[in-house]
Design a protein around this motif. Sequence first.
Motif, PDB file in Angstrom:
ATOM      1  N   GLY A  44       0.802  -1.220   0.000  1.00 52.69           N
ATOM      2  CA  GLY A  44       0.000   0.000   0.000  1.00 52.69           C
ATOM      3  C   GLY A  44       0.831   1.263   0.000  1.00 52.69           C
ATOM      4  N   MET A  45       2.097   1.173   0.454  1.00 52.85           N
ATOM      5  CA  MET A  45       2.974   2.349   0.412  1.00 52.85           C
ATOM      6  C   MET A  45       3.250   2.736  -1.045  1.00 52.85           C
ATOM      7  N   LYS A  46       3.451   4.040  -1.253  1.00 57.49           N
ATOM      8  CA  LYS A  46       3.718   4.518  -2.607  1.00 57.49           C
ATOM      9  C   LYS A  46       5.123   5.105  -2.702  1.00 57.49           C
ATOM     10  N   THR A  62       2.790   1.565  -6.471  1.00 57.47           N
ATOM     11  CA  THR A  62       2.327   1.099  -5.156  1.00 57.47           C
ATOM     12  C   THR A  62       2.958  -0.249  -4.839  1.00 57.47           C
ATOM     13  N   LEU A  73       5.984  -4.258  -7.300  1.00 53.98           N
ATOM     14  CA  LEU A  73       5.378  -2.946  -7.514  1.00 53.98           C
ATOM     15  C   LEU A  73       4.377  -2.976  -8.664  1.00 53.98           C
ATOM     16  N   ASP A  76       0.709   3.072 -10.638  1.00 54.67           N
ATOM     17  CA  ASP A  76      -0.641   3.578 -10.408  1.00 54.67           C
ATOM     18  C   ASP A  76      -1.295   3.881 -11.749  1.00 54.67           C
ATOM     19  N   VAL A 128      -4.754  10.201  -6.477  1.00 51.69           N
ATOM     20  CA  VAL A 128      -4.184   8.969  -5.901  1.00 51.69           C
ATOM     21  C   VAL A 128      -3.236   9.249  -4.742  1.00 51.69           C
ATOM     22  N   LEU A 129      -2.666  10.465  -4.699  1.00 53.42           N
ATOM     23  CA  LEU A 129      -1.711  10.756  -3.632  1.00 53.42           C
ATOM     24  C   LEU A 129      -2.365  11.384  -2.405  1.00 53.42           C
ATOM     25  N   ALA A 132      -2.130   9.367   0.813  1.00 55.36           N
ATOM     26  CA  ALA A 132      -1.293   8.183   0.577  1.00 55.36           C
ATOM     27  C   ALA A 132      -0.116   8.149   1.543  1.00 55.36           C
ATOM     28  N   SER A 134       3.742   7.400   1.944  1.00 59.96           N
ATOM     29  CA  SER A 134       4.971   7.255   1.160  1.00 59.96           C
ATOM     30  C   SER A 134       5.919   6.260   1.820  1.00 59.96           C
TER      31      SER A 134
END
Length: 822
Positions: A44-46, A62, A73, A76, A128-129, A132, A134
């Motif tokens: 789930g981390m970006k 992601t 990975l 997105d 999307v961010l 989010a 990171s």
Amino acid sequence: DAGSSVEEMEFNWDEYLEDTGATAAPHGSFKHVDTSLQNGFAPGMKLEVAVKSDQNTYWVATIITTCGQLLLLRYDGYGEDRKADFWCDIMTADLHPIGWCEQNKKILKVPEGIKDKIPDQEEFLQRVLKGACSAPANLLEGLHRGKNPLDLIAPGSRLELQNIRDSLEAWIVNVVENVGGRLKLRYEGLEDSDKFDQWIFYLDPFLHQVGWAAQHGYSLQPPLAIRSLKSEADWQEILKKVKEEEEESSVPTDLFKDKPVIGVHSFSEGMKLEAVDPMAPFVISPATVLKVYNDKYFMIEIDDLRPERTTSQSYICHVNSAGIFPVQWSLKNGLHLSPPPGYPGQDFDWADYLKQCGAEAAPQSCFPLLTSDHGFKENMKLEAVNPVDPEEVCIATVTKLKESYLWLQLEGSKKPVPDCIVSVESMNIFPVGWCETNGYQLRPPRKAIVNKQKKIAVVQPEKQILSSRTVHDGLKNQELNSSDSVVTNGKYCCPKIYFNHRCFSGPYLNKGRIAELPQSVGPGNCVLVLKEVLTLLINAAYKPSRVLRELQLDEEAAWHGHGETLKAKYKGKSYRATVEVVRTADRVADFCRKTCIKLECCPNLFGPQMVLDKCSENCSVLTKTKYTHYYGKRKNKRIGRPPGGHSNLEVAMKKPNKRRKRRKHFFVHKKKRSSASVDNTPAGSPQGSGGEEEDDQDESELSHSLAQDRDKRKRKLRTFSFSDDENKPPSPKDIKMEVAEKLHLDSNPLEWSVADVVRFLKSTDCAPLARIFLDQEIDGQALLLLTLPTVQECMDLKLGPAIKLCHHIERVKLAFYQQFAN
């Protein structure tokens, strides 16, 4: 060379479990082991990742799965589509936290594959961010980049350890050894003596980074047991030295972020309770809260009524400490409470004892709620630390369970010990195979099941035994090919494998049994985790022997992984077969998907990705007929490569024995199957044909029978086969087909890759069959060799779909002859 071989007595967990009829405790029940394998990154981390096709541009991705220093990975914009997922190595890949491109004036640009899905790049990124998480910057750059937290606790590192016996103090300890997070610690100042060494798991609540005592107002003093070994001046000099070297020997503070949080307790001095002494956890005894230090820590003393006693069994506790129970807990659970030494009589009564002592019982509200939802069962096997000798890790058997406590019988210890009482959350218990994975000696049982006279000839220079303690990922003491060289951390660490119970289970697997499987297995050593997963699947089958046969490694198949012997039991008979599993994390996802396809279930039924709401394969809307139509059936024949041969495994027949009934082992034989011998009932289902009689049938007779059936079918189908000079397919009365327009090819089919073949099929009305070509690796050369009988037999298609497919193949053949044959 007789002089170059030795006899090795080697304990084998598989043989031992079979001999004892026991099962291994599930990996998921050991939460501290799961935590030790995490690398700080989480699904789930970006992050911002360089785009492969254009290294000067970046795009947001992601994290789908983590495995050591490997990340899976997905850019997105792909949504639930996993086709573009890719693995990368944190140490070498161009990865950065969110915002890095803006700070460094780098270009964020949508990858070509999803350009049409994102018309407005700025609006998409903003959406999307928003909110989010990171990926941490310190894990992507600097000295700690790509390192597993455990790698940072190297020998020579310093920590602070609270003293659980004397008073609330702490002292500096040096890490002597790190075995999978289990640390051998030596008090600072005792460099030349191992007499007071301790083994403690790195997540223990009493272990802290240097500086913890000063920050929380506790005194930094050597324990009483060693204080007299040096003068006060010497201890102060040692402290001064530690402060000077603090930077080079310190451990990052975020290493302990996953430690259990200590809550506030409500105990008062003088309260009575029942307790287990952590240093001798064999009995439950009456105990007293001797002292309360603050709202987090208090001291407990095991009651001793003898007037002549000279020592006290006391130790520091917190509200979540294991082995403390309310008064009458033993009685309510049918357990024996050991009276205090010096107590008159054998029949202990709490009411009389409290009255005699003038004390009150600690109320139930002081104690944490106990749970029975942990996965352990009686007779399960695991590996456990011997509390009398913490150097020893022994084979342990669960002999009793009460709420969240286990009674463990230790086998093979140098000195026999009574059953140990441990919490299910104890950090001194480990899953089967943990010692082997981390290169530590497991104490085998006295009557060990061993591979006798296993000869190791030291004459092959291209093979070596790795024994270095620097290999942290479970590959110690494994025999590796020279091509493996020195492995990087995480390469052999398998991510969690999820069982996605909502997905289509196919004809072999019993959906009810699949639903009873644990949510996940692992993480851990790839071979061990995948072996456990396959064993669970075999046991969840309608006919385990059939699933074992489907998974069996063909003799002639290319060897890409690691061969493991798996077992299946069905109707009182035992079956064995060699199954290939992959050894490296980057191949786990593909291995799981291909195994699912072998078993004709949804490709997402199990794998490193959890299906939350809706499966990306949309398998829930497919009937069994449609599913086998799309994914093909009987995958043991592959068009793109030579078919595998028969197994040469032997059959061990049952022999009578007065003392003990020996198991009957049947080695599973892979049989070449024909579509004529398969009816419409899914194989492996209760109504499936063939049953156990098929498994017991003589191999030579069956092969002969199948060969005859195959010959008859080929003669029958030869009428419909296409010769090289026919330009259009036959048109049986019951099948009508329009002749398509003449095909013009832009490239030579002989040079087509598998992807080119799939692309061509997707442009036709046979697009649903493209996946079969992808799974069976059919390239252009193989495509030109296909005929109607081959397609029917190997893809198990009915005549109508087979003719429709062959029609397009013949169009390609004709275009090839006209455009490229000369």
